[in-house]
Motif scaffolding. Structure first.
Motif, PDB file in Angstrom:
ATOM      1  N   ALA A   1       0.825  -1.204   0.000  1.00 12.56           N
ATOM      2  CA  ALA A   1       0.000   0.000   0.000  1.00 12.56           C
ATOM      3  C   ALA A   1       0.865   1.262   0.000  1.00 12.56           C
ATOM      4  O   ALA A   1       0.519   2.270  -0.628  1.00 12.56           O
TER       5      ALA A   1
ATOM      6  N   TRP B   1       1.908   1.806  -3.456  1.00 13.93           N
ATOM      7  CA  TRP B   1       0.760   2.298  -4.234  1.00 13.93           C
ATOM      8  C   TRP B   1       0.570   3.803  -4.005  1.00 13.93           C
ATOM      9  O   TRP B   1       0.319   4.559  -4.946  1.00 13.93           O
ATOM     10  N   LEU B   2       0.702   4.220  -2.750  1.00 11.91           N
ATOM     11  CA  LEU B   2       0.545   5.643  -2.436  1.00 11.91           C
ATOM     12  C   LEU B   2       1.654   6.487  -3.057  1.00 11.91           C
ATOM     13  O   LEU B   2       1.454   7.671  -3.332  1.00 11.91           O
TER      14      LEU B   2
ATOM     15  N   LEU C   1      -0.399  -6.892  -2.741  1.00 16.61           N
ATOM     16  CA  LEU C   1      -1.443  -6.295  -1.918  1.00 16.61           C
ATOM     17  C   LEU C   1      -2.635  -7.242  -1.774  1.00 16.61           C
ATOM     18  O   LEU C   1      -3.141  -7.462  -0.663  1.00 16.61           O
TER      19      LEU C   1
ATOM     20  N   PRO D   1      -7.255   0.060  -4.437  1.00 15.36           N
ATOM     21  CA  PRO D   1      -7.670   0.614  -3.144  1.00 15.36           C
ATOM     22  C   PRO D   1      -7.922   2.106  -3.245  1.00 15.36           C
ATOM     23  O   PRO D   1      -7.397   2.776  -4.144  1.00 15.36           O
TER      24      PRO D   1
ATOM     25  N   ALA E   1      -5.601   2.636   1.573  1.00 20.34           N
ATOM     26  CA  ALA E   1      -4.155   2.432   1.472  1.00 20.34           C
ATOM     27  C   ALA E   1      -3.443   3.007   2.693  1.00 20.34           C
ATOM     28  O   ALA E   1      -2.522   2.383   3.242  1.00 20.34           O
TER      29      ALA E   1
END
Length: 454
Positions: free
Chosen positions: A201, A204-205, A217, A347, A352
């Motif tokens: 996560a 991803w951010l 994830l 997400p 996240a």
């Protein structure tokens, strides 16, 4: 504080730091094997991308676990000589089996697992990953056999004040071992699942929406969502077993002072050991008896039945509620994540961030659970056989206090460095800065030509 309390604090600090890393590696090895098998089956590079990141996490965790475990063995001699003098005939062989069957297996194949991609045949690399994962599980088995035997000792006799084994099968499969082993292995998988989900996560951010990020994830949140209900079931069975064999521990967990049926489940209270009562109670009537006896009229022993031989109530009572509370939060977050990923494929930022915030939630729950287990055993080191006070050394309190301060300072620094490095590894993966795995070695063209001519 007297020397015994300081020695207990020092050992607690050591084992609290040490357990963080096996809790990750026990399950993360199997997660890595899953990534590798998925890559072998599909040829999809996303699985190898996930493997490449988390094998580095495994290596760092394994290294810190090994180093922090060494200090505990020293303390058996310096702070707790009475332990090996009394029960060394049981504890010594079990610790030796852990080294012979687990540590050697891990150490032998870890280098192939870490550096063998492209250098050894793929089947050998996969096998090395499997054997390392198996080694971590063997290690957990032997350590938990010993810990469970200390909680529910059987299969021994005492001759001249020393414990001697009479039935090794009974020792290995003592009454609490299956429940404790299952509970700990599931705790490890939940710790690893939220670590994988949290670091993914974080990537991803940072804008990395690659297939390997989403594969890791989904693996993390799905594993957590599936295993938390199983953990609840195993925890229930473990609690019933503990009530049978260690009723004083359960009485402390529930802050139950009087033996009673229809016992409430206390959501919050402030146990007052001096007055032998609870203040500010908030509870659900009868639910305690239903959970522990599966009968609303089930009778639960009270702490007053164990006058002078029950554990300190506050730390056990609150640690248990921290463990359960974090577990419930993990259930909610993992289920929400699975639902959202199935519905949207990605997400949301708030989810996240929640997963990043819970990257180490498994650590909190595991530590709280171990505090319940270990503090709840007091005043016994080996239940009914050896008290903590009888095992302690005569080392001066000042010497123990000095080393305790040094240990704590070192552990804080190491823990901060570990967490920082993990997120830096994830950040570099998001930026594509991790070095690629080496390509398979190319055959020498001269040798190839000669071979072809022959």
């Amino acid at each position: 504080m007297d020397a015994i309390v300081l020695a207990r604090m020092q050992f607690a600090a050591n084992i609290s730091f040490h357990i963080l890393f096996p809790t990750i590696t026990i399950a993360l090895g199997w997660v890595l094997l899953f990534f590798k098998l998925r890559f072998n089956a599909t040829g999809d590079q996303k699985w190898m991308g996930a493997y490449r990141l988390f094998v580095k996490v495994f290596a760092l965790s394994f290294a810190l676990g090994v180093v922090s475990g060494i200090t505990m063995s020293f303390q058996f001699g310096t702070n707790w000589p009475g332990y090996m003098e009394k029960v060394g005939n049981v504890a010594g062989p079990l610790l030796a089996y852990e080294v012979l069957t687990a540590f050697f297996l891990e150490a032998t194949f870890l280098s192939i697992m870490l550096f063998g991609t492209g250098r050894v045949p793929d089947w050998l690399h996969t096998t090395a990953t499997f054997l390392v994962a198996l080694g971590t599980t063997f290690s957990a088995f032997w350590i938990l056999v010993l810990n469970s035997w200390m909680q529910t000792p059987v299969g021994f006799e005492i001759r001249d004040g020393v414990v001697h084994a009479t039935d090794w099968l009974a020792i290995l499969f003592n009454p609490s071992m299956p429940y404790r082993l299952g509970h700990m292995l599931l705790a490890s998988f939940l710790t690893a699942s939220f670590l994988v989900a949290g670091l993914s996560a974080y990537r991803w951010l940072r804008g990395d929406r690659g297939a390997d990020v989403m594969a890791a994830l989904r693996t993390g949140v799905t594993l957590g969502a599936v295993l938390i209900p199983v953990q609840i079931l195993v925890g229930d069975m473990h609690g019933i077993n503990t009530l049978e064999h260690q009723p004083a521990k359960v009485a402390a967990i529930e802050a139950n002072w009087e033996t009673q049926g229809r016992m409430p489940l206390l959501l919050f209270a402030w146990p007052d050991e001096q007055a032998q009562e609870n203040r500010f109670e908030i509870g659900i009537p009868t639910l305690g008896s239903i959970i522990l006896r599966h009968d609303p009229d089930g009778v639960i022993p009270g702490l007053k039945d164990f006058e002078g031989k029950h554990p300190p109530v506050k730390p056990v009572f609150f640690a248990f509620r921290v463990m359960v509370g974090v577990g419930m939060l993990m259930l909610v977050v993992s289920w929400a994540a699975v639902w959202q990923l199935r519905r949207r494929g990605q997400p949301t930022p708030w989810l996240a961030r929640a997963l990043v915030g819970m990257t180490f939630a498994g650590w909190v729950a595991t530590l709280a659970g171990w505090y319940v287990t270990e503090i709840g055993r007091q005043p016994w080191l080996v239940t009914g056989v050896l008290t903590t006070a009888d095992a302690a050394s005569n080392v001066a309190g000042g010497a123990i206090a000095g080393t305790l301060v040094m240990y704590l300072a070192l552990y804080v620094l190491l823990l901060a460095a570990y967490v920082t490095v993990l997120f830096k590894l994830a950040g570099k993966a998001a930026a594509g800065a991790l070095p690629p795995d080496p390509a398979p070695p190319q055959a020498n063209p001269v040798v190839a030509a000669v071979t072809q001519d022959r």
